[in-house]
Design a protein around this motif. Structure first.
Motif, PDB file in Angstrom:
ATOM      1  N   GLY A 148       0.796  -1.226   0.000  1.00 19.66           N
ATOM      2  CA  GLY A 148       0.000   0.000   0.000  1.00 19.66           C
ATOM      3  C   GLY A 148       0.827   1.273   0.000  1.00 19.66           C
ATOM      4  N   GLY A 149       2.163   1.143  -0.051  1.00 10.59           N
ATOM      5  CA  GLY A 149       3.033   2.321  -0.031  1.00 10.59           C
ATOM      6  C   GLY A 149       3.031   3.068  -1.354  1.00 10.59           C
ATOM      7  N   TYR A 150       3.509   4.306  -1.318  1.00  9.88           N
ATOM      8  CA  TYR A 150       3.477   5.206  -2.478  1.00  9.88           C
ATOM      9  C   TYR A 150       4.876   5.456  -3.024  1.00  9.88           C
ATOM     10  CZ  TYR A 150      -1.234   6.325  -0.764  1.00  9.88           C
ATOM     11  OH  TYR A 150      -2.548   6.256  -0.336  1.00  9.88           O
ATOM     12  N   TRP A 151       4.948   5.587  -4.359  1.00  7.68           N
ATOM     13  CA  TRP A 151       6.172   6.049  -5.006  1.00  7.68           C
ATOM     14  C   TRP A 151       5.870   7.358  -5.720  1.00  7.68           C
ATOM     15  CZ3 TRP A 151       8.106   5.654 -10.453  1.00  7.68           C
ATOM     16  CH2 TRP A 151       9.433   6.072 -10.560  1.00  7.68           C
ATOM     17  N   ILE A 152       6.663   8.403  -5.402  1.00 10.74           N
ATOM     18  CA  ILE A 152       6.447   9.754  -5.934  1.00 10.74           C
ATOM     19  C   ILE A 152       7.616  10.110  -6.838  1.00 10.74           C
ATOM     20  CG2 ILE A 152       6.121  12.181  -5.333  1.00 10.74           C
ATOM     21  CD1 ILE A 152       5.216  11.154  -2.535  1.00 10.74           C
ATOM     22  N   LEU A 153       7.297  10.556  -8.056  1.00 10.03           N
ATOM     23  CA  LEU A 153       8.320  10.941  -9.031  1.00 10.03           C
ATOM     24  C   LEU A 153       8.032  12.349  -9.539  1.00 10.03           C
ATOM     25  CD1 LEU A 153      10.746  10.192 -10.873  1.00 10.03           C
ATOM     26  CD2 LEU A 153       9.075   9.257 -12.499  1.00 10.03           C
ATOM     27  N   SER A 154       9.046  13.201  -9.454  1.00  9.49           N
ATOM     28  CA  SER A 154       8.967  14.518 -10.100  1.00  9.49           C
ATOM     29  C   SER A 154      10.280  14.750 -10.836  1.00  9.49           C
ATOM     30  CB  SER A 154       8.721  15.628  -9.072  1.00  9.49           C
ATOM     31  OG  SER A 154       9.805  15.768  -8.178  1.00  9.49           O
ATOM     32  N   GLY A 155      10.222  15.524 -11.885  1.00  8.69           N
ATOM     33  CA  GLY A 155      11.403  15.688 -12.727  1.00  8.69           C
ATOM     34  C   GLY A 155      11.306  14.782 -13.936  1.00  8.69           C
ATOM     35  N   PRO A 156      12.355  14.754 -14.769  1.00  8.21           N
ATOM     36  CA  PRO A 156      12.290  13.986 -16.012  1.00  8.21           C
ATOM     37  C   PRO A 156      11.853  12.550 -15.753  1.00  8.21           C
ATOM     38  CG  PRO A 156      14.346  15.229 -15.879  1.00  8.21           C
ATOM     39  CD  PRO A 156      13.680  15.362 -14.549  1.00  8.21           C
ATOM     40  N   LYS A 169       1.702   0.782  -4.465  1.00  9.31           N
ATOM     41  CA  LYS A 169       1.940  -0.657  -4.451  1.00  9.31           C
ATOM     42  C   LYS A 169       0.695  -1.364  -3.903  1.00  9.31           C
ATOM     43  CE  LYS A 169       5.115  -4.054  -2.330  1.00  9.31           C
ATOM     44  NZ  LYS A 169       6.387  -4.219  -1.604  1.00  9.31           N
ATOM     45  N   PRO A 170       0.344  -2.543  -4.414  1.00  5.92           N
ATOM     46  CA  PRO A 170      -0.836  -3.254  -3.895  1.00  5.92           C
ATOM     47  C   PRO A 170      -0.629  -3.691  -2.449  1.00  5.92           C
ATOM     48  CG  PRO A 170       0.410  -4.687  -5.355  1.00  5.92           C
ATOM     49  CD  PRO A 170       1.018  -3.318  -5.485  1.00  5.92           C
ATOM     50  N   ILE A 171      -1.723  -3.898  -1.718  1.00  5.49           N
ATOM     51  CA  ILE A 171      -1.615  -4.298  -0.314  1.00  5.49           C
ATOM     52  C   ILE A 171      -1.330  -5.788  -0.171  1.00  5.49           C
ATOM     53  CG2 ILE A 171      -3.065  -2.402   0.488  1.00  5.49           C
ATOM     54  CD1 ILE A 171      -5.344  -4.450   0.815  1.00  5.49           C
ATOM     55  N   ASN A 172      -1.499  -6.558  -1.245  1.00  6.05           N
ATOM     56  CA  ASN A 172      -1.123  -7.971  -1.243  1.00  6.05           C
ATOM     57  C   ASN A 172      -0.920  -8.407  -2.698  1.00  6.05           C
ATOM     58  OD1 ASN A 172      -3.723  -8.952  -2.367  1.00  6.05           O
ATOM     59  ND2 ASN A 172      -4.539  -8.366  -0.350  1.00  6.05           N
ATOM     60  N   HIS A 173      -0.511  -9.652  -2.892  1.00  9.84           N
ATOM     61  CA  HIS A 173      -0.193 -10.138  -4.239  1.00  9.84           C
ATOM     62  C   HIS A 173      -1.218 -11.134  -4.779  1.00  9.84           C
ATOM     63  CE1 HIS A 173       4.388  -9.025  -4.528  1.00  9.84           C
ATOM     64  NE2 HIS A 173       3.589  -8.045  -4.908  1.00  9.84           N
ATOM     65  N   ILE A 174      -2.419 -11.130  -4.228  1.00  8.33           N
ATOM     66  CA  ILE A 174      -3.423 -12.085  -4.707  1.00  8.33           C
ATOM     67  C   ILE A 174      -3.733 -11.848  -6.183  1.00  8.33           C
ATOM     68  CG2 ILE A 174      -5.844 -12.789  -4.506  1.00  8.33           C
ATOM     69  CD1 ILE A 174      -5.589 -12.454  -1.488  1.00  8.33           C
ATOM     70  N   GLU A 175      -4.077 -10.622  -6.530  1.00  2.50           N
ATOM     71  CA  GLU A 175      -4.382 -10.298  -7.928  1.00  2.50           C
ATOM     72  C   GLU A 175      -3.126 -10.333  -8.788  1.00  2.50           C
ATOM     73  OE1 GLU A 175      -7.302  -9.923  -9.398  1.00  2.50           O
ATOM     74  OE2 GLU A 175      -8.215 -10.454  -7.463  1.00  2.50           O
ATOM     75  N   CYS A 176      -2.013  -9.932  -8.199  1.00  2.65           N
ATOM     76  CA  CYS A 176      -0.758  -9.914  -8.954  1.00  2.65           C
ATOM     77  C   CYS A 176      -0.355 -11.329  -9.367  1.00  2.65           C
ATOM     78  CB  CYS A 176       0.341  -9.273  -8.109  1.00  2.65           C
ATOM     79  SG  CYS A 176       1.822  -8.800  -9.037  1.00  2.65           S
ATOM     80  N   ASP A 229      -8.658  -7.839   0.542  1.00  2.00           N
ATOM     81  CA  ASP A 229      -8.591  -6.608   1.332  1.00  2.00           C
ATOM     82  C   ASP A 229      -7.695  -6.745   2.567  1.00  2.00           C
ATOM     83  OD1 ASP A 229     -10.199  -8.345   2.691  1.00  2.00           O
ATOM     84  OD2 ASP A 229     -11.820  -6.914   3.067  1.00  2.00           O
ATOM     85  N   GLU A 230      -6.949  -7.839   2.673  1.00  4.53           N
ATOM     86  CA  GLU A 230      -6.029  -8.041   3.799  1.00  4.53           C
ATOM     87  C   GLU A 230      -4.650  -7.495   3.446  1.00  4.53           C
ATOM     88  OE1 GLU A 230      -3.832 -11.674   6.275  1.00  4.53           O
ATOM     89  OE2 GLU A 230      -5.577 -12.106   5.006  1.00  4.53           O
ATOM     90  N   VAL A 231      -4.049  -6.750   4.378  1.00  4.74           N
ATOM     91  CA  VAL A 231      -2.704  -6.212   4.167  1.00  4.74           C
ATOM     92  C   VAL A 231      -1.688  -7.327   4.411  1.00  4.74           C
ATOM     93  CG1 VAL A 231      -0.991  -4.517   4.903  1.00  4.74           C
ATOM     94  CG2 VAL A 231      -3.421  -3.901   4.873  1.00  4.74           C
ATOM     95  N   ALA A 232      -0.897  -7.633   3.404  1.00  2.00           N
ATOM     96  CA  ALA A 232       0.101  -8.698   3.522  1.00  2.00           C
ATOM     97  C   ALA A 232       1.098  -8.381   4.632  1.00  2.00           C
ATOM     98  CB  ALA A 232       0.830  -8.871   2.195  1.00  2.00           C
ATOM     99  N   GLY A 233       1.342  -9.364   5.466  1.00  2.00           N
ATOM    100  CA  GLY A 233       2.294  -9.172   6.561  1.00  2.00           C
ATOM    101  C   GLY A 233       1.700  -8.527   7.783  1.00  2.00           C
ATOM    102  N   GLY A 234       0.483  -7.971   7.666  1.00  2.00           N
ATOM    103  CA  GLY A 234      -0.174  -7.345   8.814  1.00  2.00           C
ATOM    104  C   GLY A 234      -0.241  -5.836   8.677  1.00  2.00           C
TER     105      GLY A 234
END
Length: 664
Positions: A349-357, A405-412, A452-457
């Motif tokens: 569930g974490g975020y990746w932020i990109l600015s710049g080229p 990032k997804p909260i778990n890898h079920i769909e992935c 809807d379960e967060v992997a790892g807790g």
């Protein structure tokens, strides 16, 4: 609690014995042996035996009390006590001495100093003299042993491998002390240090010239000023962070740990602190002199580091947010390896932020001196890698693009049956990160039972996260550590920090950058959370238990490290170092004098070190630190003089190099 008086434990209290079970071993069984009426000679023999035992015992007790009274007189005042600790360091140059008044955080508190020899009868033999460590040449003032540019040039330039850690061989190790610049001053206290640093401490104007338009740093007389600007946020980091906050929630407590790749002078991390977000900022040692040194001088967490061929020295699922602002990392190259590594260290569930080229290339392509086609291809490639990682693009607005990032890898896992690459790693410890090469496979998340379960807790929001049971412990993924162990460790460190606070000014801003060399569960950092400090929690890479993931789940930051090597930082970047049990781990692995010289390198003049270890180990340490011009004293454990573990408090003297020194 802070103003408690520590009672002296030397007096022995004698109590009368009750029934047979309460009697000492020598007395038990006598009633049974002499049941019935004793005869006269038996009574006489019994009286003589009792008189002899009590007489000898009384003489022993009186001798002990008299010896303790004679050898351990109580200090008549607090300054006398501190002089014995060795913290009354005379000032020199522009240094501010750590005086007895600054050591105490509570004027009414008191403590008795440890008379080491009377308690332990261990003789410290100084007859051979103390080994002295000479100052290194002034050319080593900013020496970073494992990121030395001269040594780095010998290595492969592919994927910037030459900028990774390359530590000196044993025969190359320096056996001298790194000097401070000639006019070194005690840094500004936090929060003023966020905006100002003394020019003489880091005498480099390059960034103020190269980045003048971008407002990174300015020279104002005898000091630097940090306006908070950056390449992609000329309006300042505060305004830039506000822009991010409009797109994802930065102030709800759900985002606590962040990583800033290619951080510059770490203004993004500096201004996140007011939002209770702790960022691990890193940048390589490169042509922009001393970026990380500037960050740490400001009191902002940072390390020397680079995304090249090896994993970042952090565990999997560590950070709630990752950030790149024109960090010049080729995210789309090498089969997306660098984004795959970000995915490894990013929490579900974490975020990746990109600015710049290449973000917003239609507006900036001329200024970036690249073609529109080239920039479009790069953005398309990044979008493709993110999609292959099962990330969802949250938004692209103005100069910012954000993925989640997804909260778990079920769909992935289902999608990987169609889109084969990158595949999910099969047999790998995702937390292994010390000299471990990056891989082009996706680090698997712990299994989840529903979408809807967060992997790892799931984690608690900050600040509850600091003391909530971390998921790695509650799920039993770290053998030998239970929820009860975790709670006991918290209580232990609460008591220890209360003990330290009696002698160290933790609340007065004297310390800002703190390192825990053997952090275990992060209890020391948690006990300091109410003070104006931050802690670099280090888990030795060769520990039996890898607990760094727990520390990140608590909302703190840290890194792996082998203390037989140098740490990835500049000299003079930490105010207080805590070394609990470190030398018991390493004394048979490498020469501990080099570990102490490394501590001396990264410790500021007049900085403090707290050692915790056995008496034998502390005696060895003290013999070496005496030769390093440190003032130190072995003291009792907080539980009293009978605990085999002791505490050594040491203060590094203020001294500087000579401006006229030349390298031979």
């Amino acid at each position: 609690m802070d103003n408690e008086v520590i009672e002296d434990d030397n007096d022995i209290n004698l109590e009368s014995f009750g029934d047979e079970d309460d009697a000492p071993p020598g007395f038990r069984g006598m009633a049974k042996e002499y049941s019935g009426s004793p005869k006269h000679h038996q009574l006489e023999a019994k009286r003589k035996r009792l008189s002899w035992i009590l007489g000898v015992s009384g003489l022993c007790i009186l001798s002990y009390i008299f010896g303790a009274w004679q050898n351990t007189p109580a200090p008549t005042n607090r300054s006398e006590a501190y002089n014995r600790v060795g913290c009354d360091v005379p000032p020199a140059g522009n240094g501010v001495p750590l005086s007895s008044s600054s050591l105490s955080s509570s004027p009414s508190s008191s403590s008795n100093t440890l008379d080491f020899q009377s308690h332990h009868q261990v003789e410290i033999n100084n007859s051979g003299g103390v080994q002295k460590f000479p100052p290194c040449d002034m050319s080593y003032s900013e020496y970073t042993p494992c990121q030395d540019p001269v040594r780095g040039r010998k290595f492969d330039r592919t994927m910037l491998r030459y900028r990774e850690r390359h530590c000196p061989a044993k025969e190359e190790l320096l056996h001298c002390q790194i000097p401070a610049p000639p006019k070194y001053k005690t840094p500004f206290k936090w929060p003023q240090s966020r905006d100002y640093a003394w020019y003489d401490n880091i005498p480099h104007r390059e960034l103020s010239i190269e980045k003048a338009v971008q407002n990174w740093i300015q020279v104002e007389g005898d000091r630097f000023r940090f306006p908070g600007g950056g390449t992609m946020f000329p309006r300042g980091a505060d305004a830039y962070i506000d822009d991010i906050n409009e797109l994802i929630p930065l102030t709800s407590g759900s985002i606590r740990t962040a990583i800033d790749t290619g951080c510059g002078v770490a203004s993004w991390g500096a201004y996140l602190l007011r939002r209770d977000i702790l960022a691990m900022s890193f940048a390589p040692r490169d042509t922009h002199e001393a970026q990380v040194q500037f960050a740490l001088e400001r009191g902002v967490p940072a390390m020397i580091g680079i995304m090249a061929s090896q994993r970042l020295p952090y565990p999997a699922r560590a950070f709630d947010m990752a950030h790149c602002s024109r960090c010049l990392i080729p995210w789309h190259k090498f089969d997306g390896m660098y984004l795959i590594e970000v995915d490894r260290v990013l929490r579900p569930g974490g975020y990746w932020i990109l600015s710049g080229p290449p973000i917003r290339w239609k507006k900036y392509w001329r200024g970036w001196e690249r073609t529109q086609e080239d920039l479009k291809q790069e953005q398309d490639a990044i979008e493709g890698v993110a999609k292959s990682l099962c990330w969802k693009k949250v938004i692209e607005k103005n100069d910012l693009a954000i993925w989640q990032k997804p909260i778990n890898h079920i769909e992935c896992n289902k999608r990987k049956k169609v889109y084969k690459t990158p595949h999910i790693c099969k047999s790998d410890n995702p937390d292994t990160a010390w000299y471990r090469n990056m891989e082009t496979c996706i680090t698997p998340l712990p299994e989840a039972s529903s979408s809807d379960e967060v992997a790892g807790g799931a984690l608690e929001k900050w600040p509850q996260r600091a003391f909530a049971i971390p998921p790695r412990i509650s799920t039993g993924s770290i053998p030998g550590i239970s929820a009860e162990n975790f709670q006991e460790d918290n209580e232990l460190w609460k008591d220890r920090v209360t003990h330290y606070k009696r002698n160290l000014p933790l609340a007065q801003g004297r310390y800002r950058n703190i390192m825990d060399m053997n952090a275990y569960l992060g209890g020391f950092a948690a006990a300091l959370v109410k003070y104006p400090v931050w802690v670099m929690n280090v888990v030795p890479a060769n520990s039996n238990q890898d607990t760094l993931g727990v520390i990140y789940e608590r909302g703190f930051i840290g890194t792996y490290q082998d203390w037989c090597e140098a740490f990835s930082t500049y000299p003079r970047t930490y105010d207080l170092i805590h070394a609990g049990g470190v030398f018991s781990i390493y004394q048979d692995r490498c020469d501990i004098s080099y570990i102490l010289l490394e501590m001396d390198r990264i410790l500021r003049p007049e900085g403090t070190v707290i050692f915790r270890d056995t008496v034998e180990v502390l005696v060895k340490i003290k013999a070496i630190t005496d030769g390093m011009r440190w003032k130190s004293q072995i003291m009792d454990h907080e539980s009293g003089p009978f605990n085999p573990e002791k505490i050594l408090v040491a203060v590094k003297n203020y001294w500087t190099g000579e401006a006229t020194q030349k390298k031979n």
